[in-house]
Design a protein around this motif. Structure first.
Motif, mmCIF file in Angstrom:
data_model
loop_
_atom_site.group_PDB
_atom_site.id
_atom_site.type_symbol
_atom_site.label_atom_id
_atom_site.label_comp_id
_atom_site.label_asym_id
_atom_site.label_seq_id
_atom_site.Cartn_x
_atom_site.Cartn_y
_atom_site.Cartn_z
ATOM 1 N N MET A 60 1.154 -1.453 0.108
ATOM 2 C CA MET A 60 0.157 -0.168 -0.172
ATOM 3 C C MET A 60 0.964 1.221 0.038
ATOM 4 N N GLY A 61 2.004 0.739 -0.188
ATOM 5 C CA GLY A 61 2.795 2.465 0.073
ATOM 6 C C GLY A 61 3.116 3.134 1.091
ATOM 7 N N ASN A 62 2.111 3.924 1.078
ATOM 8 C CA ASN A 62 2.890 5.442 2.547
ATOM 9 C C ASN A 62 1.399 4.707 2.952
ATOM 10 N N TYR A 63 0.109 4.053 2.573
ATOM 11 C CA TYR A 63 -0.884 3.906 3.551
ATOM 12 C C TYR A 63 -0.693 2.414 4.297
ATOM 13 N N ASN A 64 -0.817 3.201 5.782
ATOM 14 C CA ASN A 64 -0.842 1.523 6.687
ATOM 15 C C ASN A 64 -2.661 1.960 7.056
ATOM 16 N N LYS A 65 -3.374 0.592 7.464
ATOM 17 C CA LYS A 65 -4.595 0.754 7.634
ATOM 18 C C LYS A 65 -5.341 2.044 8.046
ATOM 19 N N GLU A 66 -4.083 2.350 9.472
ATOM 20 C CA GLU A 66 -4.935 3.457 10.630
ATOM 21 C C GLU A 66 -5.254 4.648 9.845
ATOM 22 N N ILE A 67 -3.942 5.615 9.098
ATOM 23 C CA ILE A 67 -3.528 5.906 8.413
ATOM 24 C C ILE A 67 -4.854 5.991 7.067
ATOM 25 N N LEU A 68 -4.793 5.129 6.444
ATOM 26 C CA LEU A 68 -6.067 5.263 5.428
ATOM 27 C C LEU A 68 -7.391 5.519 5.695
ATOM 28 N N GLU A 69 -8.142 4.950 7.394
ATOM 29 C CA GLU A 69 -9.176 4.971 7.929
ATOM 30 C C GLU A 69 -9.477 6.450 8.094
ATOM 31 N N LEU A 70 -8.547 6.590 8.956
ATOM 32 C CA LEU A 70 -7.944 8.555 8.991
ATOM 33 C C LEU A 70 -8.761 9.852 8.148
ATOM 34 N N ASP A 71 -7.801 8.790 6.440
ATOM 35 C CA ASP A 71 -8.247 9.276 5.351
ATOM 36 C C ASP A 71 -8.987 9.618 5.083
ATOM 37 N N ILE A 72 -10.055 8.394 4.934
ATOM 38 C CA ILE A 72 -11.568 8.115 4.074
ATOM 39 C C ILE A 72 -12.696 8.753 4.926
ATOM 40 N N ARG A 73 -12.249 9.114 6.791
ATOM 41 C CA ARG A 73 -13.039 9.434 7.591
ATOM 42 C C ARG A 73 -12.774 10.941 7.638
ATOM 43 N N LYS A 74 -11.574 11.310 7.213
ATOM 44 C CA LYS A 74 -11.347 13.645 6.906
ATOM 45 C C LYS A 74 -12.233 13.388 5.562
ATOM 46 N N GLU A 75 -11.741 12.877 4.338
ATOM 47 C CA GLU A 75 -12.856 13.447 3.023
ATOM 48 C C GLU A 75 -14.342 12.980 3.419
ATOM 49 N N ASN A 76 -14.506 11.874 4.061
ATOM 50 C CA ASN A 76 -16.351 12.026 4.481
ATOM 51 C C ASN A 76 -17.077 13.331 5.046
ATOM 52 N N ILE A 77 -15.731 13.863 5.287
ATOM 53 C CA ILE A 77 -16.693 15.047 7.091
ATOM 54 C C ILE A 77 -15.405 15.825 5.892
ATOM 55 N N ALA A 78 -15.117 16.195 5.097
ATOM 56 C CA ALA A 78 -15.092 17.270 4.189
ATOM 57 C C ALA A 78 -16.516 17.249 3.212
ATOM 58 N N GLU A 79 -16.247 16.329 2.529
ATOM 59 C CA GLU A 79 -17.943 16.538 2.044
ATOM 60 C C GLU A 79 -19.316 16.625 2.363
ATOM 61 N N ASN A 80 -19.034 16.594 4.229
ATOM 62 C CA ASN A 80 -20.022 16.647 4.995
ATOM 63 C C ASN A 80 -19.958 18.420 4.817
ATOM 64 N N ALA A 81 -18.798 18.666 5.589
ATOM 65 C CA ALA A 81 -18.724 20.345 4.736
ATOM 66 C C ALA A 81 -19.031 20.805 4.144
ATOM 67 N N ARG A 82 -18.506 20.848 3.203
ATOM 68 C CA ARG A 82 -19.255 21.345 1.705
ATOM 69 C C ARG A 82 -20.536 21.600 1.583
ATOM 70 N N LYS A 83 -21.015 20.387 1.711
ATOM 71 C CA LYS A 83 -22.586 20.262 1.970
ATOM 72 C C LYS A 83 -23.319 21.388 2.463
ATOM 73 N N HIS A 84 -22.905 21.591 3.485
ATOM 74 C CA HIS A 84 -23.161 22.555 4.858
ATOM 75 C C HIS A 84 -22.668 23.549 4.326
ATOM 76 N N THR A 85 -21.663 24.214 3.756
ATOM 77 C CA THR A 85 -21.225 25.634 3.740
ATOM 78 C C THR A 85 -22.242 26.136 2.005
ATOM 79 N N ILE A 86 -22.434 25.066 1.250
ATOM 80 C CA ILE A 86 -22.981 25.696 0.692
ATOM 81 C C ILE A 86 -24.666 25.871 1.186
ATOM 82 N N GLU A 87 -25.455 24.883 2.088
ATOM 83 C CA GLU A 87 -27.162 25.812 2.512
ATOM 84 C C GLU A 87 -26.530 26.629 3.072
ATOM 85 N N TYR A 88 -25.332 26.719 3.888
ATOM 86 C CA TYR A 88 -25.346 28.226 4.761
ATOM 87 C C TYR A 88 -25.182 29.393 3.796
ATOM 88 N N HIS A 89 -24.763 29.155 2.807
ATOM 89 C CA HIS A 89 -24.397 30.384 1.399
ATOM 90 C C HIS A 89 -26.146 30.536 0.952
#
Length: 105
Positions: A1-30
């Motif tokens: 898996m190169g520079n990723y291990n399971k823990e880092i990959l899971e954190l990255d997926i979680r971060k991206e899911n939260i970021a997508e949720n933040a984008r949706k709320h940003t649009i709703e805010y505007h």
């Protein structure tokens, strides 16, 4: 898996899911902010309180979600750097309240 291990990959997926949720709320805010401004400009006092509460709620969510993204990104960076330093033959030596990186002998 190169520079990723399971823990880092899971954190990255979680971060991206939260970021997508933040984008949706940003649009709703505007969108809510535009509706609120239009209501104030047009003198439509009905519903202004409800619109204001929705705008404040979405802004609060955006700030909170972005804070979570920053914290997770920082955790990913720490884990990645620790892995890189250990791969380079460095180890952490605890020195009172500081962490000191030392080369293996």
């Amino acid at each position: 898996m190169g520079n990723y291990n399971k823990e880092i990959l899971e954190l990255d997926i979680r971060k991206e899911n939260i970021a997508e949720n933040a984008r949706k709320h940003t649009i709703e805010y505007h969108n809510g902010l535009i509706k609120l401004l239009e209501a104030k400009v047009n003198g439509n006092t009905e519903g202004i309180l409800k619109l204001s509460e929705a705008v404040n709620d979405n802004l609060s969510k955006v700030i909170s979600l972005n804070n979570a993204v920053i914290e997770i990104s920082f955790d990913i960076a720490k884990k990645t750097l620790s892995k890189a330093f250990l791969s380079a033959g460095l180890k952490i030596e605890e020195n009172t309240n500081e962490r000191v990186w030392c080369r293996y002998k």
